[in-house]
Design a protein around this motif. Structure first.
Motif, PDB file in Angstrom:
ATOM      1  N   ILE A  63     -78.409 -44.466  18.075  1.00 14.48           N
ATOM      2  CA  ILE A  63     -77.342 -45.321  18.527  1.00 14.48           C
ATOM      3  C   ILE A  63     -76.402 -44.283  19.029  1.00 14.48           C
ATOM      4  N   ALA A  64     -75.707 -44.469  20.058  1.00 16.69           N
ATOM      5  CA  ALA A  64     -74.661 -43.545  20.318  1.00 16.69           C
ATOM      6  C   ALA A  64     -73.127 -44.273  20.205  1.00 16.69           C
ATOM      7  N   GLY A  65     -72.189 -43.443  19.822  1.00 13.54           N
ATOM      8  CA  GLY A  65     -71.227 -44.290  19.663  1.00 13.54           C
ATOM      9  C   GLY A  65     -70.277 -44.470  20.847  1.00 13.54           C
ATOM     10  N   SER A  66     -70.704 -43.696  22.095  1.00 11.25           N
ATOM     11  CA  SER A  66     -70.024 -43.972  23.278  1.00 11.25           C
ATOM     12  C   SER A  66     -70.858 -43.185  24.535  1.00 11.25           C
ATOM     13  N   PRO A  67     -70.428 -43.690  25.490  1.00  5.02           N
ATOM     14  CA  PRO A  67     -71.200 -43.103  26.643  1.00  5.02           C
ATOM     15  C   PRO A  67     -71.028 -41.712  26.830  1.00  5.02           C
ATOM     16  N   GLY A  68     -69.803 -41.193  26.351  1.00  6.94           N
ATOM     17  CA  GLY A  68     -69.747 -39.702  26.284  1.00  6.94           C
ATOM     18  C   GLY A  68     -70.579 -39.116  25.331  1.00  6.94           C
ATOM     19  N   GLU A  69     -70.723 -39.627  24.069  1.00  4.17           N
ATOM     20  CA  GLU A  69     -71.724 -39.088  23.189  1.00  4.17           C
ATOM     21  C   GLU A  69     -73.059 -38.885  23.715  1.00  4.17           C
ATOM     22  N   LEU A  70     -73.546 -40.113  24.040  1.00  2.00           N
ATOM     23  CA  LEU A  70     -74.914 -39.981  24.864  1.00  2.00           C
ATOM     24  C   LEU A  70     -75.163 -39.096  25.849  1.00  2.00           C
ATOM     25  N   ASP A  71     -74.065 -38.803  26.571  1.00  4.72           N
ATOM     26  CA  ASP A  71     -74.195 -37.787  27.628  1.00  4.72           C
ATOM     27  C   ASP A  71     -74.489 -36.321  26.974  1.00  4.72           C
ATOM     28  N   ARG A  72     -73.736 -36.325  25.968  1.00  5.30           N
ATOM     29  CA  ARG A  72     -73.760 -34.964  25.129  1.00  5.30           C
ATOM     30  C   ARG A  72     -75.036 -34.643  24.736  1.00  5.30           C
ATOM     31  N   VAL A  73     -75.831 -35.935  23.977  1.00  2.04           N
ATOM     32  CA  VAL A  73     -77.115 -35.700  23.382  1.00  2.04           C
ATOM     33  C   VAL A  73     -77.990 -35.477  24.330  1.00  2.04           C
ATOM     34  N   THR A  74     -78.058 -35.998  25.506  1.00  2.00           N
ATOM     35  CA  THR A  74     -78.805 -35.864  26.549  1.00  2.00           C
ATOM     36  C   THR A  74     -78.856 -34.549  27.143  1.00  2.00           C
ATOM     37  N   GLU A  75     -77.670 -33.869  27.478  1.00  2.00           N
ATOM     38  CA  GLU A  75     -77.351 -32.582  28.007  1.00  2.00           C
ATOM     39  C   GLU A  75     -77.998 -31.492  26.981  1.00  2.00           C
ATOM     40  N   HIS A  76     -77.738 -31.904  25.848  1.00  2.00           N
ATOM     41  CA  HIS A  76     -78.403 -30.785  24.744  1.00  2.00           C
ATOM     42  C   HIS A  76     -79.805 -30.654  24.857  1.00  2.00           C
ATOM     43  N   ALA A  77     -80.427 -31.868  24.980  1.00  4.81           N
ATOM     44  CA  ALA A  77     -81.993 -31.697  25.097  1.00  4.81           C
ATOM     45  C   ALA A  77     -82.336 -31.356  26.585  1.00  4.81           C
ATOM     46  N   ARG A  78     -81.734 -31.753  27.447  1.00  2.00           N
ATOM     47  CA  ARG A  78     -82.178 -31.200  28.864  1.00  2.00           C
ATOM     48  C   ARG A  78     -81.925 -29.802  29.182  1.00  2.00           C
ATOM     49  N   THR A  79     -81.309 -29.055  28.648  1.00  2.00           N
ATOM     50  CA  THR A  79     -80.832 -27.662  28.806  1.00  2.00           C
ATOM     51  C   THR A  79     -81.616 -26.724  27.985  1.00  2.00           C
ATOM     52  N   ILE A  80     -82.568 -27.240  27.217  1.00  2.00           N
ATOM     53  CA  ILE A  80     -83.497 -26.269  26.449  1.00  2.00           C
ATOM     54  C   ILE A  80     -84.362 -25.760  27.111  1.00  2.00           C
ATOM     55  N   LYS A  81     -84.508 -24.484  26.979  1.00  2.00           N
ATOM     56  CA  LYS A  81     -85.759 -23.850  27.674  1.00  2.00           C
ATOM     57  C   LYS A  81     -87.078 -24.243  27.241  1.00  2.00           C
ATOM     58  N   GLY A  82     -87.840 -24.704  28.242  1.00  2.00           N
ATOM     59  CA  GLY A  82     -89.094 -25.210  28.052  1.00  2.00           C
ATOM     60  C   GLY A  82     -89.059 -26.912  28.102  1.00  2.00           C
ATOM     61  N   VAL A  83     -87.993 -27.496  28.348  1.00  2.00           N
ATOM     62  CA  VAL A  83     -88.163 -28.901  28.229  1.00  2.00           C
ATOM     63  C   VAL A  83     -88.596 -29.314  29.719  1.00  2.00           C
ATOM     64  N   ARG A  84     -89.342 -30.161  29.881  1.00  2.00           N
ATOM     65  CA  ARG A  84     -90.015 -30.671  31.137  1.00  2.00           C
ATOM     66  C   ARG A  84     -89.161 -31.992  31.662  1.00  2.00           C
ATOM     67  N   GLU A  85     -89.108 -32.706  30.440  1.00  2.00           N
ATOM     68  CA  GLU A  85     -88.410 -34.231  30.665  1.00  2.00           C
ATOM     69  C   GLU A  85     -87.830 -34.747  29.294  1.00  2.00           C
ATOM     70  N   VAL A  86     -86.777 -35.534  29.685  1.00  2.00           N
ATOM     71  CA  VAL A  86     -86.141 -36.111  28.604  1.00  2.00           C
ATOM     72  C   VAL A  86     -86.231 -37.541  28.573  1.00  2.00           C
ATOM     73  N   VAL A  87     -86.768 -38.303  27.549  1.00  2.00           N
ATOM     74  CA  VAL A  87     -87.161 -39.688  27.665  1.00  2.00           C
ATOM     75  C   VAL A  87     -86.153 -40.440  26.686  1.00  2.00           C
ATOM     76  N   SER A  88     -84.896 -41.041  27.335  1.00  2.00           N
ATOM     77  CA  SER A  88     -84.268 -41.747  26.009  1.00  2.00           C
ATOM     78  C   SER A  88     -84.156 -43.069  25.851  1.00  2.00           C
ATOM     79  N   HIS A  89     -84.501 -43.510  24.792  1.00  2.00           N
ATOM     80  CA  HIS A  89     -84.240 -44.882  24.262  1.00  2.00           C
ATOM     81  C   HIS A  89     -82.986 -45.183  23.435  1.00  2.00           C
ATOM     82  N   ILE A  90     -82.149 -44.481  23.534  1.00  2.00           N
ATOM     83  CA  ILE A  90     -80.749 -44.660  22.771  1.00  2.00           C
ATOM     84  C   ILE A  90     -80.147 -45.828  23.547  1.00  2.00           C
TER      85      ILE A  90
END
Length: 200
Positions: free
Chosen positions: A163-190
């Motif tokens: 549960i994200a408190g705001s769209p901005g927080e959701l974007d930050r969480v997704t960006e943290h995941a997306r920019t990790i070396k070795g990550v091929r895909e981020v699948v969000s059900h937030i």
């Protein structure tokens, strides 16, 4: 799930039991656990319900087969069950999903299971590294309420729920995941805190 993974699951289960066991006195005493629950978008009752769903479903999977117990990963938030992992056959997948849908309190089952062979040691090590980095990023970001999120990593994919408190927080969480070396895909059900699909 790799054969070494049940050890990590067991440690997490013990931690969850300890946290829930101490939540009531901490809330009244103003302790650390009370602070943690205060930061959650879920109520204490909802968090306990989710824990009950998870432990009940884990027991069902183990009773059905050791294979399902080892290979199916679960995350539960407000009655939404995220199922990830790699099982041997389509029948295994159908069995796991049916057990989840038949568990009391479940509002939604999110099927991210795959059918195939378990990943080798190299992929397990890579996924573990990705998971460690992601956890560190979320837990040290002052603009993210880490307690509100769950995730699993499988073959370079990060599956998110929470549960994200705001769209901005959701974007930050997704960006943290997306920019990790070795990550091929981020699948969000937030979902957002304001999402009308959340329990009243």
């Amino acid at each position: 799930m790799h054969p070494l993974a049940p050890l990590g699951r067991g440690l997490c289960l013990c931690a969850g039991l300890l946290a829930l066991a101490g939540c009531a006195p901490a809330l009244f005493a103003g302790g650390v656990t009370g602070i943690i629950f205060a930061a959650q978008e879920r109520s204490v009752g909802e968090a306990v319900d989710d824990f009950t769903i998870q432990t009940s479903l884990e027991a069902k999977l183990l009773q059905a087969s050791e294979h399902l117990s080892r290979r199916v990963n679960l995350k539960v938030v407000e009655g939404r069950v995220l199922m990830t992992g790699i099982v041997n056959t389509p029948e295994d997948e159908r069995t796991a999903l049916a057990l989840a849908r038949d568990t009391g309190g479940v509002r939604e089952v999110i099927d991210e299971l795959e059918v195939g062979k378990a990943p080798g040691l190299g992929k397990f090590v890579s996924d573990t590294w990705i998971s460690t980095v992601f956890r560190a990023r979320l837990s040290t970001d002052s603009q993210v309420a880490f307690i509100n999120y769950g995730y699993e990593v499988s073959e370079g994919r990060i599956y998110l729920i929470g549960i994200a408190g705001s769209p901005g927080e959701l974007d930050r969480v997704t960006e943290h995941a997306r920019t990790i070396k070795g990550v091929r895909e981020v699948v969000s059900h937030i979902v957002l805190k304001s999402d009308p699909r959340r329990p009243a």
